[in-house]
Design an enzyme around this catalytic site. Structure first.
Site, PDB file in Angstrom:
ATOM      1  N   LYS A  22       5.326  -7.395  25.090  1.00  0.00           N
ATOM      2  CA  LYS A  22       4.671  -6.479  26.024  1.00  0.00           C
ATOM      3  C   LYS A  22       5.304  -5.087  25.968  1.00  0.00           C
ATOM      4  O   LYS A  22       4.596  -4.085  25.916  1.00  0.00           O
ATOM      5  CB  LYS A  22       4.777  -7.069  27.440  1.00  0.00           C
ATOM      6  CG  LYS A  22       4.103  -6.260  28.517  1.00  0.00           C
ATOM      7  CD  LYS A  22       3.706  -7.124  29.698  1.00  0.00           C
ATOM      8  CE  LYS A  22       4.859  -7.499  30.610  1.00  0.00           C
ATOM      9  NZ  LYS A  22       5.322  -6.383  31.447  1.00  0.00           N
ATOM     10  N   SER A  23       6.623  -5.025  25.968  1.00  0.00           N
ATOM     11  CA  SER A  23       7.301  -3.714  25.964  1.00  0.00           C
ATOM     12  C   SER A  23       6.979  -2.940  24.687  1.00  0.00           C
ATOM     13  O   SER A  23       6.710  -1.733  24.723  1.00  0.00           O
ATOM     14  CB  SER A  23       8.819  -3.910  26.039  1.00  0.00           C
ATOM     15  OG  SER A  23       9.176  -4.490  27.261  1.00  0.00           O
ATOM     16  N   ARG A  27       4.740   0.695  24.029  1.00  0.00           N
ATOM     17  CA  ARG A  27       5.334   1.840  23.318  1.00  0.00           C
ATOM     18  C   ARG A  27       4.550   2.184  22.052  1.00  0.00           C
ATOM     19  O   ARG A  27       4.511   3.349  21.649  1.00  0.00           O
ATOM     20  CB  ARG A  27       6.803   1.539  23.019  1.00  0.00           C
ATOM     21  CG  ARG A  27       7.670   1.594  24.290  1.00  0.00           C
ATOM     22  CD  ARG A  27       8.896   0.757  24.194  1.00  0.00           C
ATOM     23  NE  ARG A  27       9.821   0.930  25.315  1.00  0.00           N
ATOM     24  CZ  ARG A  27       9.734   0.281  26.485  1.00  0.00           C
ATOM     25  NH1 ARG A  27       8.740  -0.575  26.704  1.00  0.00           N
ATOM     26  NH2 ARG A  27      10.626   0.491  27.439  1.00  0.00           N
ATOM     27  N   SER A 167      17.993   0.215  33.422  1.00  0.00           N
ATOM     28  CA  SER A 167      16.538   0.052  33.418  1.00  0.00           C
ATOM     29  C   SER A 167      15.948   0.751  32.202  1.00  0.00           C
ATOM     30  O   SER A 167      16.091   1.958  32.048  1.00  0.00           O
ATOM     31  CB  SER A 167      15.941   0.660  34.693  1.00  0.00           C
ATOM     32  OG  SER A 167      14.567   0.936  34.497  1.00  0.00           O
ATOM     33  N   GLN A 169      12.873   1.170  31.744  1.00  0.00           N
ATOM     34  CA  GLN A 169      11.763   2.020  32.176  1.00  0.00           C
ATOM     35  C   GLN A 169      12.275   3.395  32.573  1.00  0.00           C
ATOM     36  O   GLN A 169      11.682   4.425  32.229  1.00  0.00           O
ATOM     37  CB  GLN A 169      11.011   1.348  33.325  1.00  0.00           C
ATOM     38  CG  GLN A 169      10.295   0.084  32.863  1.00  0.00           C
ATOM     39  CD  GLN A 169       9.599  -0.667  33.976  1.00  0.00           C
ATOM     40  OE1 GLN A 169       9.682  -0.284  35.144  1.00  0.00           O
ATOM     41  NE2 GLN A 169       8.904  -1.730  33.620  1.00  0.00           N
ATOM     42  N   ASP A 315      13.784 -10.362  32.798  1.00  0.00           N
ATOM     43  CA  ASP A 315      12.472 -10.931  33.148  1.00  0.00           C
ATOM     44  C   ASP A 315      12.479 -12.457  33.152  1.00  0.00           C
ATOM     45  O   ASP A 315      11.476 -13.084  33.508  1.00  0.00           O
ATOM     46  CB  ASP A 315      11.411 -10.426  32.169  1.00  0.00           C
ATOM     47  CG  ASP A 315      11.133  -8.934  32.379  1.00  0.00           C
ATOM     48  OD1 ASP A 315      11.379  -8.438  33.492  1.00  0.00           O
ATOM     49  OD2 ASP A 315      10.677  -8.289  31.423  1.00  0.00           O
ATOM     50  N   ARG A 346      11.676 -11.383  43.267  1.00  0.00           N
ATOM     51  CA  ARG A 346      11.757 -12.642  42.499  1.00  0.00           C
ATOM     52  C   ARG A 346      12.889 -13.548  42.989  1.00  0.00           C
ATOM     53  O   ARG A 346      12.872 -14.743  42.676  1.00  0.00           O
ATOM     54  CB  ARG A 346      11.904 -12.342  41.003  1.00  0.00           C
ATOM     55  CG  ARG A 346      10.597 -11.883  40.403  1.00  0.00           C
ATOM     56  CD  ARG A 346      10.651 -11.703  38.911  1.00  0.00           C
ATOM     57  NE  ARG A 346       9.318 -11.383  38.409  1.00  0.00           N
ATOM     58  CZ  ARG A 346       9.071 -10.816  37.238  1.00  0.00           C
ATOM     59  NH1 ARG A 346      10.071 -10.497  36.434  1.00  0.00           N
ATOM     60  NH2 ARG A 346       7.824 -10.580  36.866  1.00  0.00           N
ATOM     61  N   ARG A 388       5.163 -14.075  36.224  1.00  0.00           N
ATOM     62  CA  ARG A 388       6.302 -14.890  35.778  1.00  0.00           C
ATOM     63  C   ARG A 388       6.693 -15.953  36.819  1.00  0.00           C
ATOM     64  O   ARG A 388       7.189 -17.012  36.457  1.00  0.00           O
ATOM     65  CB  ARG A 388       7.489 -13.993  35.431  1.00  0.00           C
ATOM     66  CG  ARG A 388       7.168 -13.031  34.278  1.00  0.00           C
ATOM     67  CD  ARG A 388       8.419 -12.481  33.640  1.00  0.00           C
ATOM     68  NE  ARG A 388       8.185 -11.187  33.025  1.00  0.00           N
ATOM     69  CZ  ARG A 388       7.611 -10.991  31.837  1.00  0.00           C
ATOM     70  NH1 ARG A 388       7.191 -12.016  31.132  1.00  0.00           N
ATOM     71  NH2 ARG A 388       7.439  -9.767  31.360  1.00  0.00           N
TER      72      ARG A 388
HETATM   73  C1  S3P Z   1      10.481  -3.085  30.726  1.00  0.00           C
HETATM   74  C2  S3P Z   1      11.687  -2.965  31.352  1.00  0.00           C
HETATM   75  C3  S3P Z   1      12.165  -3.867  32.404  1.00  0.00           C
HETATM   76  C4  S3P Z   1      11.361  -5.161  32.443  1.00  0.00           C
HETATM   77  C5  S3P Z   1       9.884  -4.922  32.328  1.00  0.00           C
HETATM   78  C6  S3P Z   1       9.563  -4.195  31.032  1.00  0.00           C
HETATM   79  C7  S3P Z   1      10.107  -2.112  29.682  1.00  0.00           C
HETATM   80  O1  S3P Z   1      12.031  -3.233  33.656  1.00  0.00           O
HETATM   81  O2  S3P Z   1      11.643  -5.884  33.640  1.00  0.00           O
HETATM   82  O3  S3P Z   1       9.181  -6.157  32.364  1.00  0.00           O
HETATM   83  O4  S3P Z   1       9.154  -2.372  28.920  1.00  0.00           O
HETATM   84  O5  S3P Z   1      10.762  -1.069  29.599  1.00  0.00           O
HETATM   85  P1  S3P Z   1      13.182  -2.298  34.271  1.00  0.00           P
HETATM   86  O6  S3P Z   1      13.302  -1.082  33.444  1.00  0.00           O
HETATM   87  O7  S3P Z   1      12.715  -1.976  35.664  1.00  0.00           O
HETATM   88  O8  S3P Z   1      14.427  -3.151  34.269  1.00  0.00           O
END
Ligand code: S3P
Length: 428
Positions: A22-23, A27, A167, A169, A315, A346, A388
């Site tokens: 997914k990540s 991107r 993080s 993100q 996750d 969670r 999840r």
């Molecule tokens: C992600 C970063 C993680 C993860 C999320 C996907 C990403 O979040 O929990 O499912 O793709 O950068 P955080 O940056 O809030 O830890």
């Protein structure tokens, strides 16, 4: 509202692949759109979260052709995005919203981001504060803490930012803004989070340097389109790893899973618990390590999980908790306060659901203490709209003494639309 009842299984057997990461899928659209020329993406995850990112870039004028197998992105270069005519809806996807906020802060246009009722409750200050330091003009509910967010794009200046949270993100939002900033932008983290942005930005030719504690990017550098092969998502594979470990007599091969060291905390945790997991056929694709995972049922024991390991498995805690409940002894999770601000809280959701299955769980501020009991009672629980949480309890149900029903399972489509058919395929 959809619900699903899972029957106890006799074994988990077979050979499967899990959908794309997914990540990395998010991107691939973002960086492919900002690059010059064509980007081809294979193995893209067609979950709702990634489709929200895809729709966002189409709404900013990027042509993305999808033949069902391959995405072909006509990259528009760093300054080729167009002002979207409407609000961009990120659905349930925190990655879409936080990364887009960084990217949009440096555009020459106005944009608004919103999301579903869960995403609109999640904290956004963690990206907005550093972006404001870079000169960004962003408004949101609660002083900018909550979406909808209104972003008045403009000139940005590079900063050196020490993030209080590990993080990806936050890190990626700042790096994306850094591409549009004067000078260099540095992000440092308390523990290393997933590094897919750094790897893919380098793959596209951005001027990015990885340090021991973060990354440094130079502004104004054009990127070139590339081919991306998205590996299987280890966060999706995790549900099948745990399923095969906890159901006696199981053997499962999961092919083509991404094993980036910033994501393999789940393998380290399950192995430390006594799980038999082998990495076979290790290789690299588009700058990311990949392997086939062979897993056999094992007797698990409780362990302590904290520190660096937490962001590397962030996750996976809902399904780690299932493994812990079926293990012998106590599992303690610490330093995981971030779990409280995911798609749902969670820690609270996992504790409530495990208690419904007869497990002793103590919640702490930043983790939980689970006393393994070797079995779960069949029960009826709710996903709280979190994919999840839903998948973890369905996996637990495979090793329960009677059927387990999870309500509100529609959310599984955000990351793993084929989860239920795949579970039926491998469960004997
Ligand atoms: C992600 C970063 C993680 C993860 C999320 C996907 C990403 O979040 O929990 O499912 O793709 O950068 P955080 O940056 O809030 O830890």
């Amino acid at each position: 509202m959809e619900s699903y009842t899972v029957q106890p299984a006799k074994a988990i057997m077979g050979e499967i692949s899990v959908p794309g990461d997914k990540s990395i899928s998010h991107r691939s659209i973002m960086f492919g759109s900002l690059a010059r020329g064509t980007t081809i993406v294979r193995g893209f995850l067609r979950g709702e979260d990634n489709m929200a990112t895809l729709a966002a870039f189409r709404s900013m004028g990027v042509e993305i052709a999808d033949d069902g197998e391959t995405l072909t992105i006509a990259g528009r270069g760093l300054h080729g995005l167009r002002e979207p005519e409407d609000v961009i809806d990120c659905g349930n996807s925190g990655t879409s919203m936080r990364l887009l906020t960084g990217l949009l802060a440096g555009q020459r246009f106005f944009s608004v981001l919103t999301g579903d009722k869960y995403l609109r409750k999640r904290p956004m200050k963690r990206v907005i504060s550093p972006l404001r330091e870079m000169g960004a003009v962003i408004h949101g509910r609660d002083g900018g803490e909550k979406a909808p967010l209104a972003i008045v794009g403009g000139r940005l200046a590079g900063i050196s930012y020490l993030s209080p949270v590990a993080s990806a993100q936050v890190k990626s939002a700042i790096l994306l803004a850094g591409i549009y900033s004067d000078g260099e932008t540095t992000v440092t983290e308390p523990h290393r989070s997933r590094d897919h942005s750094e790897r893919m930005l380098a793959h596209f030719g951005a001027h990015i340097r990885v340090t021991d504690t973060g990354a440094v990017i130079s502004g104004g550098c054009e990127m070139e389109g590339r081919e991306i092969l998205v590996p299987g998502d280890i966060s999706s594979a995790a549900f099948f790893l745990v399923a095969a470990l906890i159901v006696p007599g199981s053997e499962l091969l999961i092919k083509g899973v991404g094993v980036n060291p910033t994501r393999t905390g789940i393998i380290d945790i399950l192995t430390a618990m006594g799980g038999d997991i082998q990495l076979l056929n290790q290789r690299a694709c588009s700058g990311e390590p990949v392997a086939d995972l062979l897993v056999r049922s094992s007797s698990l024991k409780g362990i302590e999980i904290s520190g660096d390991l937490v962001p590397r498995a962030i996750d996976e805690f809902p399904v780690v908790a299932i493994a812990a409940a079926l293990a012998e002894g106590v599992t303690t999770v610490r330093d995981a306060g971030e779990l409280r601000v995911k798609e749902t809280d969670r820690i609270a959701a996992t504790a409530a659901n495990l208690r419904a299955a007869g497990v002793r769980v103590e919640e702490t501020g930043d983790g939980m203490i689970i006393t393994g009991r070797g079995t779960l009672d069949g029960c009826v629980v709710d996903s709280r709209g979190d994919h999840r949480i839903a998948m973890a309890m369905l996996v637990g149900g495979l090793a329960a003494s009677s059927p387990t029903t999870v309500s509100d399972t529609g959310c599984i489509a955000t990351s793993f639309p084929r989860f239920l058919p795949l579970l039926q395929e491998v469960a004997r």
